[in-house]
Design a protein around this motif. Structure first.
Motif, PDB file in Angstrom:
ATOM      1  N   ILE A 196       4.647   3.824   8.499  1.00 16.75           N
ATOM      2  CA  ILE A 196       3.638   4.885   8.418  1.00 16.75           C
ATOM      3  C   ILE A 196       2.253   4.283   8.193  1.00 16.75           C
ATOM      4  CG2 ILE A 196       2.885   6.926   7.145  1.00 16.75           C
ATOM      5  CD1 ILE A 196       5.411   7.389   8.739  1.00 16.75           C
ATOM      6  N   ILE A 197       2.171   3.313   7.291  1.00 22.20           N
ATOM      7  CA  ILE A 197       0.880   2.683   6.973  1.00 22.20           C
ATOM      8  C   ILE A 197       0.363   1.870   8.154  1.00 22.20           C
ATOM      9  CG2 ILE A 197      -0.337   1.182   5.360  1.00 22.20           C
ATOM     10  CD1 ILE A 197       0.755   3.766   4.133  1.00 22.20           C
ATOM     11  N   THR A 198       1.224   1.081   8.796  1.00 18.84           N
ATOM     12  CA  THR A 198       0.769   0.289   9.944  1.00 18.84           C
ATOM     13  C   THR A 198       0.385   1.205  11.110  1.00 18.84           C
ATOM     14  OG1 THR A 198       3.071   0.016  10.708  1.00 18.84           O
ATOM     15  CG2 THR A 198       2.146  -1.718   9.313  1.00 18.84           C
ATOM     16  N   GLY A 199       1.069   2.348  11.226  1.00 15.73           N
ATOM     17  CA  GLY A 199       0.695   3.302  12.258  1.00 15.73           C
ATOM     18  C   GLY A 199      -0.700   3.871  12.031  1.00 15.73           C
ATOM     19  N   ILE A 200      -1.017   4.161  10.768  1.00 18.73           N
ATOM     20  CA  ILE A 200      -2.358   4.656  10.434  1.00 18.73           C
ATOM     21  C   ILE A 200      -3.411   3.597  10.743  1.00 18.73           C
ATOM     22  CG2 ILE A 200      -3.841   5.364   8.508  1.00 18.73           C
ATOM     23  CD1 ILE A 200      -1.351   6.645   7.243  1.00 18.73           C
ATOM     24  N   LEU A 201      -3.090   2.331  10.480  1.00 20.45           N
ATOM     25  CA  LEU A 201      -4.031   1.247  10.749  1.00 20.45           C
ATOM     26  C   LEU A 201      -4.196   0.994  12.243  1.00 20.45           C
ATOM     27  CD1 LEU A 201      -2.869  -1.346   8.035  1.00 20.45           C
ATOM     28  CD2 LEU A 201      -4.907   0.105   7.967  1.00 20.45           C
ATOM     29  N   ILE A 244       0.839  -1.203   0.000  1.00 20.10           N
ATOM     30  CA  ILE A 244       0.000   0.000   0.000  1.00 20.10           C
ATOM     31  C   ILE A 244       0.873   1.251   0.000  1.00 20.10           C
ATOM     32  CG2 ILE A 244      -1.641   1.353   1.367  1.00 20.10           C
ATOM     33  CD1 ILE A 244      -2.805  -1.328   2.347  1.00 20.10           C
ATOM     34  N   GLY A 245       1.887   1.256   0.847  1.00 20.67           N
ATOM     35  CA  GLY A 245       2.755   2.423   0.937  1.00 20.67           C
ATOM     36  C   GLY A 245       3.546   2.691  -0.324  1.00 20.67           C
TER      37      GLY A 245
END
Length: 344
Positions: free
Chosen positions: A320-325, A307-308
């Motif tokens: 960053i993506i896992t943090g958003i999730l 995704i990133g």
């Protein structure tokens, strides 16, 4: 116990086992799909046939470098790091009977992060030395948190509170180091802190694989003991389990997994926190959560990296993506725990 009761128990056991096998098989298939996709996609998209030929050792101009040197190390590191974070996070949460007992919540990953940032910004080091320092410091911080929480008698709640306090202190140290550092050095430290699969090399894979295999296997073998610990320390002792020895083995194995994974990619946010609860929802109660949590961790890392890299105009690190999730789930969990506390 009547025959009907025995039949009901047997049916329940078979249902839980079949559900575990089906869910785990589907997670393995999804992991393989994501792993293959990471090898196929890039600036140049190669067909599956070309990827297989490169993996078999055939030299193909352009493809051998792109797949063998860039994509394969990235995929393998994401796979192994995701498994490590998933297994370690689930072990902490199960052992301490608290969904907040994740290594990235209670300060274990912050220990590795402080060492890495100090080496990068102050000592101006890089490469394997940074990784070694991150592993050693992560272990020291984990042991310190465990010893502080063991005063008198062990308490999972005490460990979590001490861990959160240690994490806050270490985060302040990281912020101080970033503020005092040269502006030319900060981007490298920030890339590491964000959790990234960029620049992965095959040279780091063998050691990472060995660590994940050894300590992941130890936790899998202690799976039954882990389920007994989940019932509470007093009941575990009553059932004949050496609670302290088992807990030490589980903690050390989990910390080694977290420390080595963090030393390779940096602290990939919330993977250890999310993998266990997601796996638990999928397989249900009464079965081991360890292997499914490892697979969910791998899926989160691989999926977030895809995704990133390809879902936006700008490429974002996997952390960053896992943090958003993970952030919304943490807020929802805190609200639910607050409501339960307020109603009790």
């Amino acid at each position: 116990m009547t025959k009907n009761n025995l039949t009901t128990i047997q049916k329940g056991y078979l249902h839980r086992r079949n559900r575990w096998m089906i869910v785990t098989s589907l997670l393995v298939i999804l992991t393989l799909i994501l792993s293959t996709t990471m090898l196929l996609l890039g600036n140049t998209r190669y067909p599956l046939e070309v990827v297989l030929r490169v993996l078999m050792g055939e030299e193909i101009r352009g493809a051998s470098f792109a797949i063998g040197t860039i994509r394969l190390p990235r995929m393998l590191s994401g796979l192994l790091v995701g498994i490590a974070f998933g297994i370690a996070g689930s072990t902490f949460q199960t052992m301490l009977r608290n969904p907040l007992a994740s290594p990235d919540i209670i300060g274990v990953t912050s220990g590795s992060s402080v060492a890495a940032v100090f080496c990068i910004l102050v000592l101006e080091l890089s490469g394997s030395i940074v990784s070694i320092a991150a592993v050693i410091t992560g272990l020291i911080v984990a042991i310190l948190i465990y010893l502080l929480s063991k005063g008198g008698s062990f308490s999972g709640g005490k460990l979590i509170l001490i861990g959160i306090g240690v994490q806050a202190m270490l985060s302040a140290v990281i912020s101080y180091l970033l503020l005092r550092a040269s502006q030319y050095d900060v981007p490298g430290a920030l890339r590491w802190l964000s959790g990234s699969l960029n620049g992965m090399q095959m040279s780091s894979i063998p050691v990472l694989f060995l660590i994940v295999f050894i300590f992941g296997l130890v936790i899998l073998l202690l799976g039954r003991h882990l389920k007994i610990l989940e019932l509470g320390e007093q009941l575990a002792i009553t059932l004949g389990l050496n609670a302290n020895q088992t807990r030490i083995l589980l903690v050390l194995s989990s910390v080694f997994l977290i420390a080595f994974a963090t030393s390779v990619t940096g602290p990939v946010a919330f993977v250890a926190f999310l993998a266990g609860p997601i796996a638990g929802r999928l397989i249900g109660n009464g079965t081991s959560n360890t292997l499914p949590a490892g697979l969910v961790g791998a899926i989160l890392v691989l999926g977030a990296d895809l995704i990133g890299q390809y879902a936006f105009d700008t490429r974002f690190p996997v952390g960053i993506i896992t943090g958003i999730l993970g952030s919304p789930y943490l807020l929802i969990l805190l609200i639910q725990m607050n409501r339960r506390g307020g109603s009790s």
